[in-house]
Design a protein around this motif. Structure first.
Motif, PDB file in Angstrom:
ATOM      1  N   ALA A  78       3.944  65.995 -79.545  1.00 40.03           N
ATOM      2  CA  ALA A  78       4.641  65.837 -80.890  1.00 40.03           C
ATOM      3  C   ALA A  78       5.361  64.702 -81.527  1.00 40.03           C
ATOM      4  O   ALA A  78       5.672  64.966 -82.608  1.00 40.03           O
ATOM      5  N   GLY A  79       4.414  63.172 -81.083  1.00 42.38           N
ATOM      6  CA  GLY A  79       4.449  61.881 -82.704  1.00 42.38           C
ATOM      7  C   GLY A  79       5.540  61.017 -81.885  1.00 42.38           C
ATOM      8  O   GLY A  79       4.780  60.348 -81.957  1.00 42.38           O
ATOM      9  N   PRO A  80       6.443  61.725 -81.668  1.00 46.00           N
ATOM     10  CA  PRO A  80       7.580  60.845 -81.158  1.00 46.00           C
ATOM     11  C   PRO A  80       6.928  59.214 -80.629  1.00 46.00           C
ATOM     12  O   PRO A  80       7.273  58.019 -80.623  1.00 46.00           O
ATOM     13  N   HIS A  81       6.118  59.464 -79.869  1.00 41.53           N
ATOM     14  CA  HIS A  81       5.174  58.754 -77.870  1.00 41.53           C
ATOM     15  C   HIS A  81       4.049  58.177 -79.160  1.00 41.53           C
ATOM     16  O   HIS A  81       3.065  58.336 -77.687  1.00 41.53           O
ATOM     17  N   GLY A  82       3.775  58.188 -80.460  1.00 40.50           N
ATOM     18  CA  GLY A  82       1.880  58.090 -80.238  1.00 40.50           C
ATOM     19  C   GLY A  82       1.382  59.403 -80.863  1.00 40.50           C
ATOM     20  O   GLY A  82       2.210  60.355 -80.611  1.00 40.50           O
ATOM     21  N   GLU A  83       0.094  59.216 -80.040  1.00 44.98           N
ATOM     22  CA  GLU A  83      -0.415  60.671 -79.932  1.00 44.98           C
ATOM     23  C   GLU A  83      -0.766  60.720 -78.718  1.00 44.98           C
ATOM     24  O   GLU A  83      -1.466  62.147 -78.266  1.00 44.98           O
ATOM     25  N   ARG A  84       0.355  60.683 -77.918  1.00 43.55           N
ATOM     26  CA  ARG A  84       0.425  60.833 -76.484  1.00 43.55           C
ATOM     27  C   ARG A  84       0.182  61.971 -76.176  1.00 43.55           C
ATOM     28  O   ARG A  84       1.422  62.703 -76.645  1.00 43.55           O
ATOM     29  N   LEU A  85       0.047  63.610 -75.291  1.00 45.51           N
ATOM     30  CA  LEU A  85       0.687  64.636 -74.639  1.00 45.51           C
ATOM     31  C   LEU A  85       1.335  64.391 -73.466  1.00 45.51           C
ATOM     32  O   LEU A  85       1.611  63.110 -72.688  1.00 45.51           O
ATOM     33  N   LEU A  86       2.625  64.846 -73.797  1.00 42.12           N
ATOM     34  CA  LEU A  86       3.716  64.818 -73.120  1.00 42.12           C
ATOM     35  C   LEU A  86       4.254  66.042 -72.900  1.00 42.12           C
ATOM     36  O   LEU A  86       4.565  66.768 -73.429  1.00 42.12           O
ATOM     37  N   GLN A  87       4.668  65.723 -71.441  1.00 41.62           N
ATOM     38  CA  GLN A  87       5.221  66.803 -70.671  1.00 41.62           C
ATOM     39  C   GLN A  87       6.553  66.109 -69.836  1.00 41.62           C
ATOM     40  O   GLN A  87       6.819  65.915 -69.303  1.00 41.62           O
ATOM     41  N   THR A  88       7.416  67.393 -70.797  1.00 44.89           N
ATOM     42  CA  THR A  88       9.246  66.892 -70.336  1.00 44.89           C
ATOM     43  C   THR A  88       9.746  67.508 -69.367  1.00 44.89           C
ATOM     44  O   THR A  88      10.184  68.843 -69.166  1.00 44.89           O
ATOM     45  N   PHE A  89      10.308  66.796 -67.663  1.00 48.98           N
ATOM     46  CA  PHE A  89      11.311  67.382 -67.096  1.00 48.98           C
ATOM     47  C   PHE A  89      12.934  67.180 -66.785  1.00 48.98           C
ATOM     48  O   PHE A  89      12.992  66.348 -67.634  1.00 48.98           O
ATOM     49  N   ALA A  90      13.962  68.484 -67.013  1.00 47.73           N
ATOM     50  CA  ALA A  90      14.747  67.601 -66.613  1.00 47.73           C
ATOM     51  C   ALA A  90      16.023  67.637 -65.579  1.00 47.73           C
ATOM     52  O   ALA A  90      15.533  69.273 -65.104  1.00 47.73           O
ATOM     53  N   ASN A  91      16.693  67.427 -64.448  1.00 47.68           N
ATOM     54  CA  ASN A  91      16.664  67.026 -63.350  1.00 47.68           C
ATOM     55  C   ASN A  91      18.166  68.405 -63.632  1.00 47.68           C
ATOM     56  O   ASN A  91      18.736  68.876 -64.709  1.00 47.68           O
ATOM     57  N   ASP A  92      18.787  68.967 -62.670  1.00 46.62           N
ATOM     58  CA  ASP A  92      19.875  70.164 -63.009  1.00 46.62           C
ATOM     59  C   ASP A  92      20.895  70.033 -63.374  1.00 46.62           C
ATOM     60  O   ASP A  92      21.441  70.969 -64.246  1.00 46.62           O
ATOM     61  N   ILE A  93      21.700  68.726 -63.318  1.00 43.60           N
ATOM     62  CA  ILE A  93      22.774  68.742 -64.726  1.00 43.60           C
ATOM     63  C   ILE A  93      21.887  68.794 -65.929  1.00 43.60           C
ATOM     64  O   ILE A  93      22.936  69.376 -66.965  1.00 43.60           O
ATOM     65  N   ALA A  94      21.013  68.248 -66.394  1.00 39.24           N
ATOM     66  CA  ALA A  94      20.743  67.903 -67.737  1.00 39.24           C
ATOM     67  C   ALA A  94      20.050  70.050 -67.796  1.00 39.24           C
ATOM     68  O   ALA A  94      19.955  69.941 -69.376  1.00 39.24           O
ATOM     69  N   ALA A  95      18.908  70.358 -66.918  1.00 32.94           N
ATOM     70  CA  ALA A  95      18.289  71.363 -67.978  1.00 32.94           C
ATOM     71  C   ALA A  95      19.413  72.714 -68.651  1.00 32.94           C
ATOM     72  O   ALA A  95      18.236  73.077 -69.356  1.00 32.94           O
ATOM     73  N   ASP A  96      20.460  72.762 -67.958  1.00 33.82           N
ATOM     74  CA  ASP A  96      20.902  74.671 -68.426  1.00 33.82           C
ATOM     75  C   ASP A  96      20.790  74.162 -69.541  1.00 33.82           C
ATOM     76  O   ASP A  96      20.610  75.220 -71.233  1.00 33.82           O
ATOM     77  N   GLN A  97      21.739  72.790 -70.328  1.00 32.97           N
ATOM     78  CA  GLN A  97      22.023  72.535 -72.182  1.00 32.97           C
ATOM     79  C   GLN A  97      20.896  72.144 -72.467  1.00 32.97           C
ATOM     80  O   GLN A  97      20.056  72.505 -73.599  1.00 32.97           O
ATOM     81  N   TYR A  98      20.156  71.655 -71.917  1.00 36.05           N
ATOM     82  CA  TYR A  98      18.502  70.695 -73.019  1.00 36.05           C
ATOM     83  C   TYR A  98      17.467  72.241 -73.082  1.00 36.05           C
ATOM     84  O   TYR A  98      16.700  72.567 -73.216  1.00 36.05           O
ATOM     85  N   LEU A  99      17.376  73.145 -71.731  1.00 38.01           N
ATOM     86  CA  LEU A  99      17.066  74.308 -72.161  1.00 38.01           C
ATOM     87  C   LEU A  99      17.033  75.356 -73.241  1.00 38.01           C
ATOM     88  O   LEU A  99      16.867  76.057 -73.934  1.00 38.01           O
ATOM     89  N   GLN A 100      18.179  75.036 -73.956  1.00 36.19           N
ATOM     90  CA  GLN A 100      18.681  75.926 -75.295  1.00 36.19           C
ATOM     91  C   GLN A 100      18.491  75.385 -76.079  1.00 36.19           C
ATOM     92  O   GLN A 100      18.160  75.943 -77.048  1.00 36.19           O
ATOM     93  N   PHE A 101      17.814  73.869 -76.236  1.00 35.35           N
ATOM     94  CA  PHE A 101      17.117  73.772 -77.580  1.00 35.35           C
ATOM     95  C   PHE A 101      18.217  73.715 -78.773  1.00 35.35           C
ATOM     96  O   PHE A 101      17.870  73.481 -80.014  1.00 35.35           O
ATOM     97  N   ALA A 102      19.398  73.268 -78.149  1.00 40.90           N
ATOM     98  CA  ALA A 102      20.574  73.380 -79.493  1.00 40.90           C
ATOM     99  C   ALA A 102      20.211  72.757 -80.810  1.00 40.90           C
ATOM    100  O   ALA A 102      19.576  71.465 -80.300  1.00 40.90           O
ATOM    101  N   GLU A 103      20.629  72.694 -81.621  1.00 41.04           N
ATOM    102  CA  GLU A 103      19.792  71.600 -82.844  1.00 41.04           C
ATOM    103  C   GLU A 103      21.398  71.092 -83.248  1.00 41.04           C
ATOM    104  O   GLU A 103      20.807  70.027 -83.821  1.00 41.04           O
ATOM    105  N   GLU A 104      22.520  70.886 -82.681  1.00 38.01           N
ATOM    106  CA  GLU A 104      23.276  69.892 -82.654  1.00 38.01           C
ATOM    107  C   GLU A 104      25.299  70.394 -82.578  1.00 38.01           C
ATOM    108  O   GLU A 104      24.636  72.149 -81.770  1.00 38.01           O
ATOM    109  N   GLY A 105      25.500  70.003 -82.904  1.00 39.00           N
ATOM    110  CA  GLY A 105      27.295  70.305 -81.704  1.00 39.00           C
ATOM    111  C   GLY A 105      27.758  70.270 -80.439  1.00 39.00           C
ATOM    112  O   GLY A 105      28.535  70.906 -79.979  1.00 39.00           O
ATOM    113  N   PHE A 106      26.437  69.597 -79.354  1.00 40.51           N
ATOM    114  CA  PHE A 106      26.394  69.104 -78.154  1.00 40.51           C
ATOM    115  C   PHE A 106      26.346  67.666 -77.830  1.00 40.51           C
ATOM    116  O   PHE A 106      25.963  66.776 -78.851  1.00 40.51           O
ATOM    117  N   VAL A 107      26.588  67.673 -77.019  1.00 40.33           N
ATOM    118  CA  VAL A 107      26.463  66.054 -75.936  1.00 40.33           C
ATOM    119  C   VAL A 107      26.311  66.753 -74.872  1.00 40.33           C
ATOM    120  O   VAL A 107      26.680  67.530 -74.445  1.00 40.33           O
TER     121      VAL A 107
END
Length: 193
Positions: A78-107
């Motif tokens: 993705a670039g933000p962590h240099g040229e590393r290959l990245l794979q992200t995991f979300a815990n149960d609390i984060a998953a529902d919101q994170y997997l929406q990949f919303a662009e704005e208006g949330f915390v």
């Protein structure tokens, strides 16, 4: 309903794209030039080593993150962590919101934890190797106002906790302040996109 996968459900590829002797060898000039089969071969080769290493010292995230929702179909640069290959995991609390990949208006809800595996590509050695596990934890409102209530952490590939300067991470993540400091996986590899 968004699709959720665990690491066990990810498709794997044999290391045929990499050298027979060393499944982590590569010849691309840059990680941005790697093709999907080669990336999957690296990941297939390194994923068990990464999980074992991150959990080796009993880190509370490094020991369990593989049981969480995976957010992309494969690692990507993705670039933000240099040229590393990245794979992200979300815990149960984060998953529902994170997997929406919303662009704005949330915390993100307090207690959300994201763990980002990384694969470092060494141009001098022409080989892929495990990089750090980067961790973001959303704290209670007001707990860390300088970082918008995010705690940044990391685990080395050998399980040792990294000394992470909060401002260093936050100074980059502030670029995504409109979506609660989250830099998502590349669009073409996001789960459910």
């Amino acid at each position: 309903m968004k699709l959720r996968l665990t690491i066990a459900a990810l498709a794997t590829v044999t290391a045929g794209a990499a050298a027979a002797q060393d499944c982590t060898a590569y010849t691309a000039e840059s990680s941005f030039d790697l093709e999907e089969p080669e990336i999957l071969a690296f990941y297939d080769c390194l994923k068990d080593q990464m999980a074992e290493g991150y959990g080796a010292e009993g880190d509370p995230v490094g020991s369990v993150y593989r049981d969480w929702a995976v957010t992309s179909t494969r690692p990507a640069v993705a670039g933000p962590h240099g040229e590393r290959l990245l794979q992200t995991f979300a815990n149960d609390i984060a998953a529902d919101q994170y997997l929406q990949f919303a662009e704005e208006g949330f915390v993100m809800p307090a207690g959300s934890v994201l763990a980002k595996e990384s694969i470092t590509l060494s141009s001098q050695r022409g080989a892929a190797r495990p990089g750090p596990l980067f961790i973001m934890t959303k704290l209670d409102p007001g707990a860390a106002p300088d970082t918008n209530d995010w705690l940044y952490a990391g685990v080395q590939p050998n399980g040792k906790v990294m000394n992470v300067q909060q401002s260093f991470c936050h100074d980059c993540h502030i670029a995504w302040d409109y979506r609660d400091m989250l830099a998502y996986p590349l669009e073409e590899v996001r789960i459910g996109q």
